[in-house]
Design a protein around this motif. Structure first.
Motif, PDB file in Angstrom:
ATOM      1  N   LEU A 175       0.828  -1.204   0.000  1.00  0.00           N
ATOM      2  CA  LEU A 175       0.000   0.000   0.000  1.00  0.00           C
ATOM      3  C   LEU A 175       0.864   1.255   0.000  1.00  0.00           C
ATOM      4  O   LEU A 175       1.916   1.307   0.643  1.00  0.00           O
ATOM      5  N   ASP A 176       0.385   2.298  -0.695  1.00  0.00           N
ATOM      6  CA  ASP A 176       1.098   3.575  -0.648  1.00  0.00           C
ATOM      7  C   ASP A 176       0.483   4.462   0.432  1.00  0.00           C
ATOM      8  O   ASP A 176      -0.498   4.094   1.087  1.00  0.00           O
ATOM      9  N   GLN A 177       1.024   5.648   0.619  1.00  0.00           N
ATOM     10  CA  GLN A 177       0.595   6.526   1.707  1.00  0.00           C
ATOM     11  C   GLN A 177      -0.864   6.964   1.557  1.00  0.00           C
ATOM     12  O   GLN A 177      -1.599   7.065   2.546  1.00  0.00           O
ATOM     13  N   ASP A 178      -1.282   7.220   0.330  1.00  0.00           N
ATOM     14  CA  ASP A 178      -2.676   7.643   0.112  1.00  0.00           C
ATOM     15  C   ASP A 178      -3.650   6.539   0.504  1.00  0.00           C
ATOM     16  O   ASP A 178      -4.714   6.806   1.079  1.00  0.00           O
ATOM     17  N   GLU A 179      -3.295   5.300   0.201  1.00  0.00           N
ATOM     18  CA  GLU A 179      -4.173   4.180   0.550  1.00  0.00           C
ATOM     19  C   GLU A 179      -4.227   3.978   2.064  1.00  0.00           C
ATOM     20  O   GLU A 179      -5.290   3.677   2.624  1.00  0.00           O
ATOM     21  N   TRP A 180      -3.089   4.151   2.735  1.00  0.00           N
ATOM     22  CA  TRP A 180      -3.105   4.072   4.209  1.00  0.00           C
ATOM     23  C   TRP A 180      -3.991   5.170   4.791  1.00  0.00           C
ATOM     24  O   TRP A 180      -4.729   4.955   5.759  1.00  0.00           O
ATOM     25  N   LYS A 181      -3.931   6.345   4.205  1.00  0.00           N
ATOM     26  CA  LYS A 181      -4.745   7.467   4.682  1.00  0.00           C
ATOM     27  C   LYS A 181      -6.226   7.162   4.522  1.00  0.00           C
ATOM     28  O   LYS A 181      -7.036   7.449   5.429  1.00  0.00           O
ATOM     29  N   ILE A 182      -6.598   6.585   3.397  1.00  0.00           N
ATOM     30  CA  ILE A 182      -7.999   6.232   3.170  1.00  0.00           C
ATOM     31  C   ILE A 182      -8.462   5.181   4.168  1.00  0.00           C
ATOM     32  O   ILE A 182      -9.569   5.268   4.721  1.00  0.00           O
ATOM     33  N   MET A 183      -7.633   4.182   4.420  1.00  0.00           N
ATOM     34  CA  MET A 183      -8.007   3.128   5.370  1.00  0.00           C
ATOM     35  C   MET A 183      -8.224   3.714   6.763  1.00  0.00           C
ATOM     36  O   MET A 183      -9.170   3.341   7.467  1.00  0.00           O
ATOM     37  N   ARG A 184      -7.374   4.636   7.171  1.00  0.00           N
ATOM     38  CA  ARG A 184      -7.529   5.258   8.502  1.00  0.00           C
ATOM     39  C   ARG A 184      -8.794   6.106   8.566  1.00  0.00           C
ATOM     40  O   ARG A 184      -9.397   6.253   9.634  1.00  0.00           O
ATOM     41  N   SER A 185      -9.219   6.659   7.413  1.00  0.00           N
ATOM     42  CA  SER A 185     -10.453   7.452   7.403  1.00  0.00           C
ATOM     43  C   SER A 185     -11.673   6.568   7.671  1.00  0.00           C
ATOM     44  O   SER A 185     -12.721   7.076   8.054  1.00  0.00           O
ATOM     45  N   TYR A 186     -11.539   5.268   7.466  1.00  0.00           N
ATOM     46  CA  TYR A 186     -12.592   4.311   7.799  1.00  0.00           C
ATOM     47  C   TYR A 186     -12.376   3.693   9.168  1.00  0.00           C
ATOM     48  O   TYR A 186     -12.996   2.699   9.513  1.00  0.00           O
ATOM     49  N   ASP A 187     -11.502   4.298   9.940  1.00  0.00           N
ATOM     50  CA  ASP A 187     -11.201   3.842  11.299  1.00  0.00           C
ATOM     51  C   ASP A 187     -10.593   2.437  11.309  1.00  0.00           C
ATOM     52  O   ASP A 187     -10.761   1.678  12.257  1.00  0.00           O
ATOM     53  N   ILE A 188      -9.891   2.113  10.229  1.00  0.00           N
ATOM     54  CA  ILE A 188      -9.134   0.851  10.191  1.00  0.00           C
ATOM     55  C   ILE A 188      -7.732   1.185  10.677  1.00  0.00           C
ATOM     56  O   ILE A 188      -6.867   1.634   9.921  1.00  0.00           O
ATOM     57  N   CYS A 189      -7.517   0.990  11.964  1.00  0.00           N
ATOM     58  CA  CYS A 189      -6.279   1.464  12.593  1.00  0.00           C
ATOM     59  C   CYS A 189      -5.470   0.352  13.254  1.00  0.00           C
ATOM     60  O   CYS A 189      -4.316   0.568  13.634  1.00  0.00           O
ATOM     61  N   LYS A 190      -6.057  -0.803  13.437  1.00  0.00           N
ATOM     62  CA  LYS A 190      -5.361  -1.879  14.111  1.00  0.00           C
ATOM     63  C   LYS A 190      -4.973  -2.962  13.116  1.00  0.00           C
ATOM     64  O   LYS A 190      -5.807  -3.454  12.354  1.00  0.00           O
ATOM     65  N   PHE A 191      -3.680  -3.317  13.130  1.00  0.00           N
ATOM     66  CA  PHE A 191      -3.170  -4.310  12.196  1.00  0.00           C
ATOM     67  C   PHE A 191      -2.343  -5.335  12.950  1.00  0.00           C
ATOM     68  O   PHE A 191      -1.604  -5.002  13.883  1.00  0.00           O
ATOM     69  N   ALA A 192      -2.460  -6.573  12.566  1.00  0.00           N
ATOM     70  CA  ALA A 192      -1.681  -7.655  13.180  1.00  0.00           C
ATOM     71  C   ALA A 192      -1.056  -8.479  12.067  1.00  0.00           C
ATOM     72  O   ALA A 192      -1.700  -8.765  11.050  1.00  0.00           O
ATOM     73  N   THR A 193       0.203  -8.839  12.260  1.00  0.00           N
ATOM     74  CA  THR A 193       0.918  -9.623  11.252  1.00  0.00           C
ATOM     75  C   THR A 193       1.158 -11.025  11.773  1.00  0.00           C
ATOM     76  O   THR A 193       1.614 -11.212  12.907  1.00  0.00           O
ATOM     77  N   MET A 194       0.849 -11.995  10.952  1.00  0.00           N
ATOM     78  CA  MET A 194       1.054 -13.394  11.318  1.00  0.00           C
ATOM     79  C   MET A 194       2.019 -14.042  10.332  1.00  0.00           C
ATOM     80  O   MET A 194       1.970 -13.765   9.129  1.00  0.00           O
ATOM     81  N   PRO A 195       2.889 -14.920  10.809  1.00  0.00           N
ATOM     82  CA  PRO A 195       3.779 -15.628   9.885  1.00  0.00           C
ATOM     83  C   PRO A 195       2.989 -16.616   9.030  1.00  0.00           C
ATOM     84  O   PRO A 195       1.948 -17.117   9.449  1.00  0.00           O
ATOM     85  N   SER A 196       3.482 -16.872   7.853  1.00  0.00           N
ATOM     86  CA  SER A 196       2.815 -17.799   6.954  1.00  0.00           C
ATOM     87  C   SER A 196       2.945 -19.220   7.469  1.00  0.00           C
ATOM     88  O   SER A 196       3.984 -19.614   8.005  1.00  0.00           O
ATOM     89  N   VAL A 197       1.870 -19.994   7.326  1.00  0.00           N
ATOM     90  CA  VAL A 197       1.906 -21.401   7.721  1.00  0.00           C
ATOM     91  C   VAL A 197       2.423 -22.265   6.578  1.00  0.00           C
ATOM     92  O   VAL A 197       2.607 -23.471   6.738  1.00  0.00           O
ATOM     93  N   TYR A 198       2.659 -21.641   5.427  1.00  0.00           N
ATOM     94  CA  TYR A 198       3.117 -22.397   4.272  1.00  0.00           C
ATOM     95  C   TYR A 198       4.617 -22.209   4.073  1.00  0.00           C
ATOM     96  O   TYR A 198       5.136 -21.098   4.197  1.00  0.00           O
ATOM     97  N   GLY A 199       5.285 -23.268   3.748  1.00  0.00           N
ATOM     98  CA  GLY A 199       6.703 -23.191   3.420  1.00  0.00           C
ATOM     99  C   GLY A 199       6.896 -22.850   1.952  1.00  0.00           C
ATOM    100  O   GLY A 199       5.953 -22.508   1.244  1.00  0.00           O
ATOM    101  N   VAL A 200       8.119 -22.976   1.503  1.00  0.00           N
ATOM    102  CA  VAL A 200       8.410 -22.719   0.100  1.00  0.00           C
ATOM    103  C   VAL A 200       7.800 -23.831  -0.754  1.00  0.00           C
ATOM    104  O   VAL A 200       7.907 -25.011  -0.431  1.00  0.00           O
ATOM    105  N   SER A 201       7.143 -23.456  -1.817  1.00  0.00           N
ATOM    106  CA  SER A 201       6.502 -24.442  -2.678  1.00  0.00           C
ATOM    107  C   SER A 201       7.543 -25.291  -3.394  1.00  0.00           C
ATOM    108  O   SER A 201       8.515 -24.765  -3.950  1.00  0.00           O
ATOM    109  N   ASN A 202       7.323 -26.596  -3.368  1.00  0.00           N
ATOM    110  CA  ASN A 202       8.209 -27.517  -4.072  1.00  0.00           C
ATOM    111  C   ASN A 202       7.643 -27.941  -5.422  1.00  0.00           C
ATOM    112  O   ASN A 202       8.216 -28.817  -6.082  1.00  0.00           O
ATOM    113  N   PHE A 203       6.541 -27.353  -5.798  1.00  0.00           N
ATOM    114  CA  PHE A 203       5.908 -27.746  -7.052  1.00  0.00           C
ATOM    115  C   PHE A 203       6.688 -27.170  -8.225  1.00  0.00           C
ATOM    116  O   PHE A 203       6.909 -25.964  -8.310  1.00  0.00           O
TER     117      PHE A 203
END
Length: 308
Positions: A175-203
């Motif tokens: 996301l760029d700064q303008d998109e972050w600004k728009i999200m905050r205008s909708y009161d979307i202010c809390k973010f949580a990051t989770m590690p991926s449960v998937y490893g590197v694809s061997n396909f």
């Protein structure tokens, strides 16, 4: 009651289907006068846009319709303009589905068909099919599909209030700064990051010994022949095979060809099928020795389960 908006991927939030789109409810009205007016537009679609508008306004059906909608002159003018544009730009769109026995025309949506589409493209498709006597009951079909759509307003999706907005996304870092600004205008202010449960694809597609690429060059017969050979090989090896075509038109051409009959246990999965028939085809698609031929609408978001 609190309303919660769930967003699947942040790019869907900013996409044209939500942030840049509006909800446009319409009411559809039908009368013999409206049917005659739309037929006149259809029959004269070879004229230029301005000439066709003049033809409509001086035609025998406009005056009675204008009197019936006396309080809506702007709406009537807009709808006639939309009719004219749709008629002059008409073409046989492949994403339309015609149920001839049910006397209806629908539009493909994901893995199904929406038969409640209120556009003049659909109305003119009804006339197109009726002229060719394709409907079981043309009169019933025209009564069902040839109507005037009166707009009841436009509501911006992103302005419809929600008490809470939740979502999951893997692309927040893009996301760029303008998109972050728009999200905050909708009161979307809390973010949580989770590690991926998937490893590197061997396909690695090209390193599979029992899979060869199907070339799209050459004639259609060459293409269909390669598809048939690979499908038969998978079935002979007691495996399941799912063949995905670009469009339902191409799928039907393959189904009607001699190649389709050469594949054992072949099943068609298409948008036009009834819900229970689609469910049955999906359930058996991943079983041993089964060959399923479908379209790209079923290629994403569809769970093909294997219990073998």
């Amino acid at each position: 009651v609190e309303e919660i908006l769930l967003v699947d991927e942040v790019d869907m939030f900013f996409g044209l289907n939500y942030y840049g789109n509006t909800y446009n409810p319409v009411t559809k009205i039908h009368s013999n006068g409206i049917l005659d007016l739309i037929k006149m537009v259809w029959d004269n679609r070879h004229l230029s846009h301005d000439d066709l508008l003049v033809q409509v306004h001086w035609g025998p059906h406009y005056a009675s319709l204008a009197a019936a909608l006396a309080g809506l002159p702007t709406v009537l003018a807009h709808e006639i303009d939309q009719m004219v544009r749709a008629a002059r730009n008409f073409w046989v769109r492949p994403d339309f589905v015609c149920d001839y026995w049910g006397n209806r025309v629908g539009l493909k949506e994901h893995d199904g068909v929406n038969y409640n589409v209120a556009t003049y493209d659909v109305a003119f498709r009804y006339l197109y099919e009726a002229e060719r006597h394709n409907f079981a009951d043309p009169s019933a079909a025209l009564l069902k599909g040839v109507k005037m759509s009166i707009s009841c307003g436009r509501f911006c999706y992103s302005s419809i209030p929600a008490d809470c907005i939740l979502g999951v996304s893997g692309t927040l870092s893009a996301l760029d700064q303008d998109e972050w600004k728009i999200m905050r205008s909708y009161d979307i202010c809390k973010f949580a990051t989770m590690p991926s449960v998937y490893g590197v694809s061997n396909f690695k597609w090209w390193e599979q010994e029992d899979v060869a690429a199907i070339a799209t060059t050459g004639t259609r017969d060459d293409h269909f022949c390669q598809i048939t050979q690979q499908a038969k090989q998978m079935v002979d090896n007691k495996r399941a095979v799912i063949v995905i075509f670009e469009t339902s038109t191409l799928l039907r051409k393959y189904q009607n060809s001699s190649y389709f009959k050469q594949v054992p246990n072949a099943t068609i999965l298409s948008e036009e099928m009834a819900a229970d028939a689609k469910e049955f085809a999906i359930r058996k698609a991943a079983t041993s020795k089964q060959a399923t031929f479908t379209t790209k609408f079923f290629g994403r978001g569809m769970d093909f389960m294997c219990h073998d």
